[in-house]
Design a protein around this motif. Structure first.
Motif, mmCIF file in Angstrom:
data_model
loop_
_atom_site.group_PDB
_atom_site.id
_atom_site.type_symbol
_atom_site.label_atom_id
_atom_site.label_comp_id
_atom_site.label_asym_id
_atom_site.label_seq_id
_atom_site.Cartn_x
_atom_site.Cartn_y
_atom_site.Cartn_z
ATOM 1 N N VAL A 229 41.190 42.397 42.304
ATOM 2 C CA VAL A 229 42.324 41.462 42.389
ATOM 3 C C VAL A 229 43.158 41.751 43.625
ATOM 4 O O VAL A 229 43.580 40.828 44.337
ATOM 5 C CB VAL A 229 43.184 41.568 41.111
ATOM 6 C CG1 VAL A 229 44.512 40.831 41.292
ATOM 7 C CG2 VAL A 229 42.436 40.994 39.925
ATOM 8 N N ALA A 230 43.410 43.039 43.907
ATOM 9 C CA ALA A 230 44.214 43.401 45.074
ATOM 10 C C ALA A 230 43.545 42.955 46.363
ATOM 11 O O ALA A 230 44.211 42.492 47.301
ATOM 12 C CB ALA A 230 44.452 44.913 45.089
ATOM 13 N N ARG A 244 39.686 31.409 46.321
ATOM 14 C CA ARG A 244 39.982 32.718 45.737
ATOM 15 C C ARG A 244 39.529 32.789 44.286
ATOM 16 O O ARG A 244 38.998 33.811 43.832
ATOM 17 C CB ARG A 244 41.477 33.009 45.833
ATOM 18 C CG ARG A 244 41.925 33.500 47.207
ATOM 19 C CD ARG A 244 43.421 33.720 47.230
ATOM 20 N NE ARG A 244 44.147 32.486 47.462
ATOM 21 C CZ ARG A 244 45.380 32.222 47.069
ATOM 22 N NH1 ARG A 244 46.037 33.125 46.366
ATOM 23 N NH2 ARG A 244 45.957 31.091 47.345
ATOM 24 N N ALA A 245 39.722 31.702 43.538
ATOM 25 C CA ALA A 245 39.259 31.672 42.147
ATOM 26 C C ALA A 245 37.737 31.762 42.081
ATOM 27 O O ALA A 245 37.181 32.423 41.197
ATOM 28 C CB ALA A 245 39.750 30.403 41.462
ATOM 29 N N GLY A 246 37.043 31.109 43.024
ATOM 30 C CA GLY A 246 35.591 31.225 43.078
ATOM 31 C C GLY A 246 35.136 32.645 43.376
ATOM 32 O O GLY A 246 34.171 33.146 42.779
ATOM 33 N N LEU A 247 35.845 33.314 44.298
ATOM 34 C CA LEU A 247 35.522 34.712 44.591
ATOM 35 C C LEU A 247 35.752 35.596 43.362
ATOM 36 O O LEU A 247 34.974 36.514 43.087
ATOM 37 C CB LEU A 247 36.380 35.212 45.755
ATOM 38 C CG LEU A 247 36.012 34.695 47.147
ATOM 39 C CD1 LEU A 247 37.068 35.128 48.162
ATOM 40 C CD2 LEU A 247 34.640 35.212 47.562
ATOM 41 N N GLY A 292 44.751 38.030 37.292
ATOM 42 C CA GLY A 292 45.317 38.724 38.446
ATOM 43 C C GLY A 292 45.418 37.842 39.672
ATOM 44 O O GLY A 292 46.414 37.894 40.414
ATOM 45 N N THR A 293 44.397 36.995 39.912
ATOM 46 C CA THR A 293 44.436 36.089 41.066
ATOM 47 C C THR A 293 45.591 35.099 40.937
ATOM 48 O O THR A 293 46.277 34.793 41.917
ATOM 49 C CB THR A 293 43.102 35.343 41.184
ATOM 50 O OG1 THR A 293 42.038 36.294 41.343
ATOM 51 C CG2 THR A 293 43.105 34.400 42.378
ATOM 52 N N GLY A 294 45.810 34.591 39.736
ATOM 53 C CA GLY A 294 46.936 33.687 39.535
ATOM 54 C C GLY A 294 48.278 34.385 39.665
ATOM 55 O O GLY A 294 49.223 33.843 40.254
ATOM 56 N N LEU A 295 48.364 35.609 39.148
ATOM 57 C CA LEU A 295 49.626 36.344 39.231
ATOM 58 C C LEU A 295 50.013 36.679 40.664
ATOM 59 O O LEU A 295 51.201 36.787 40.983
ATOM 60 C CB LEU A 295 49.535 37.638 38.424
ATOM 61 C CG LEU A 295 49.633 37.516 36.903
ATOM 62 C CD1 LEU A 295 49.422 38.871 36.249
ATOM 63 C CD2 LEU A 295 50.983 36.935 36.488
#
Length: 434
Positions: A229-230, A244-247, A292-295
């Protein structure tokens, strides 16, 4: 003959004297000559403030990990642990009632009619130990003891069975809980004057004798997920959120495959059911990565602390991998009922060791966390779209203000200039007429 002007040396002396005094005055003010040290001091102050601000994150991690781990594991205490006494007679009921009275809320003792019923309830994890008061143990002539007390002599003839107490457990559900149950019933067996025979109806895999390998598998998958996520949020901040969501989704596939390889071919933590384990590992990892990506859209550099709180501090401690909720305080016991780590650990145990009993509920827990991740990404997409619109409007307004400022700085022709221009035009016309 013109007079020759002689050079006045006094003026040179006065000029040099003035220059010397100016140099001395300049030397009296260190700010004139030492401007750079002041700039360096300012840069050092800014750098120190920057470092101290960033040190807040690891210090908060230290406090959070200490509170979570010590709060969950430092002082385990039994409460409402379900166990059973096998038998339908008065002696079984009296023993169950006596245990309940002495336990003071630590145990929840019930009676079951027979041994087979007790085994079924153990495999359904409705109870975590069953005490059989008079289990018949077959011995041989020449044997040194009953149950686990010794072996038979070679060629010894069998002799009549002798009644002895038996404790039935399922260590795959929790090795620590099985150990606690043994400590509860060993004194009772000692009162009967016979060694306690322990039967494990759901042992863990041969290469995972304590059954805690699933918990450490959870740790590995969790670290691979929240650390990614980082990277996706930091290094990929310039990318569109859908990319980013795809990754994140692709990374969850990789992490789950690595975890499955650890569980099967590498460490042999489980000996069957790898496809089901992989499916739960992917659901678990994908939920963490998407949340985590959304946060990251909202937390920015605090994202690491946020995901560590959710998926380490509150997650590992409530997963049931070390202590079951019956040995933890109310806070972590409550988290165990719906947190994603508990869903993975208990789901894997159910799938591998308990014939899938209760598996659907644990899978639904993981699915709901994945849905929460998708919702978080959707909320982040709306927030980023709104932020881009606001930035575009701000840029347009700034451009309009700048254009107005430039226009205001251009002087308009005054009345005097207009009169001069008109007079010049008349003069030119007269000249042309002439």
């Amino acid at each position: 003959m013109s007079p020759v002007r002689r050079h006045d040396h006094r003026s040179d002396y006065r000029h040099d004297e003035r220059n010397g005094r100016c140099s001395e005055r300049a030397g009296d003010h260190p700010g004139v000559q030492n401007a750079h040290p002041g700039a360096h001091r300012s840069a050092h102050s800014v750098g120190l403030s920057h470092v101290l601000t960033h040190l807040i994150t690891p210090l908060l991690m230290c406090v959070g990990m200490g509170l979570a781990y010590l709060g969950a594991f430092a002082n385990p205490a039994l409460h409402d642990l379900p166990v059973a006494v096998v038998g339908s007679g008065q002696s079984a009921q009296l023993l169950a009632q006596s245990l309940n009275d002495k336990a003071g809320g630590e145990l929840e003792v019930r009676t079951v009619a027979d041994r087979s019923t007790a085994v079924d309830q153990l495999k359904q994890q409705k109870i975590f130990g069953a005490y059989v008061m008079n289990s018949f143990v077959t011995q041989s002539v020449g044997a040194k003891g009953t149950g686990g007390g010794g072996g038979a002599a070679p060629g010894a003839a069998p002799r009549a069975s002798k009644p002895a107490p038996e404790l039935i457990v399922a260590t795959a559900g929790s090795d620590t809980t099985a150990s606690v149950v043994q400590k509860v019933f060993m004194p009772i067996a000692a009162e009967q004057g016979a060694p306690l025979k322990v039967t494990d109806v759901a042992p863990p895999a041969e290469d995972d004798p304590t059954g805690q390998g699933i918990f450490f598998l959870l740790v590995a998958i969790s670290i691979g997920s929240y650390a990614s996520v980082a990277v996706i949020g930091g290094a990929g901040a310039v990318l569109a959120l859908r990319l980013r969501a795809g990754l994140a989704t692709g990374t969850s596939f990789v992490v789950s495959i690595i975890g499955t390889l650890f569980a099967g071919p590498v460490f042999h933590l489980v000996d069957h059911g790898l496809w089901g384990l992989w499916g739960m590992a992917w659901l678990y990892s994908a939920g963490i990565l998407l949340i985590g990506t959304g946060l990251h859209t909202f937390l920015k550099r605090w994202t690491t602390l946020g995901v560590m709180t959710l998926f380490v501090m509150l997650n590992f401690t409530s997963s049931g991998g070390i202590f079951r909720p019956e040995m933890q305080n109310g806070f972590f016991a409550a988290l165990h009922s719906f947190w994603n780590g508990a869903g993975f650990v208990e789901g894997t145990r159910s799938h591998v060791y308990f014939d899938g009993y209760g598996l659907a509920g644990h899978v639904w827990t993981l699915v709901l966390w994945l849905v929460a991740g998708l919702l978080m990404v959707g909320v982040a997409a709306l927030a980023e779209k709104r932020r881009r619109t606001a930035e575009a409007n701000a840029a347009a307004n700034a451009a309009a203000v700048a254009a107005a400022a430039v226009a205001a700085t251009v002087p308009e022709p005054t009345a005097k200039r207009k009169a001069w221009e008109e007079a010049s035009e008349e003069e030119i016309e007269e000249a042309v007429g002439v």
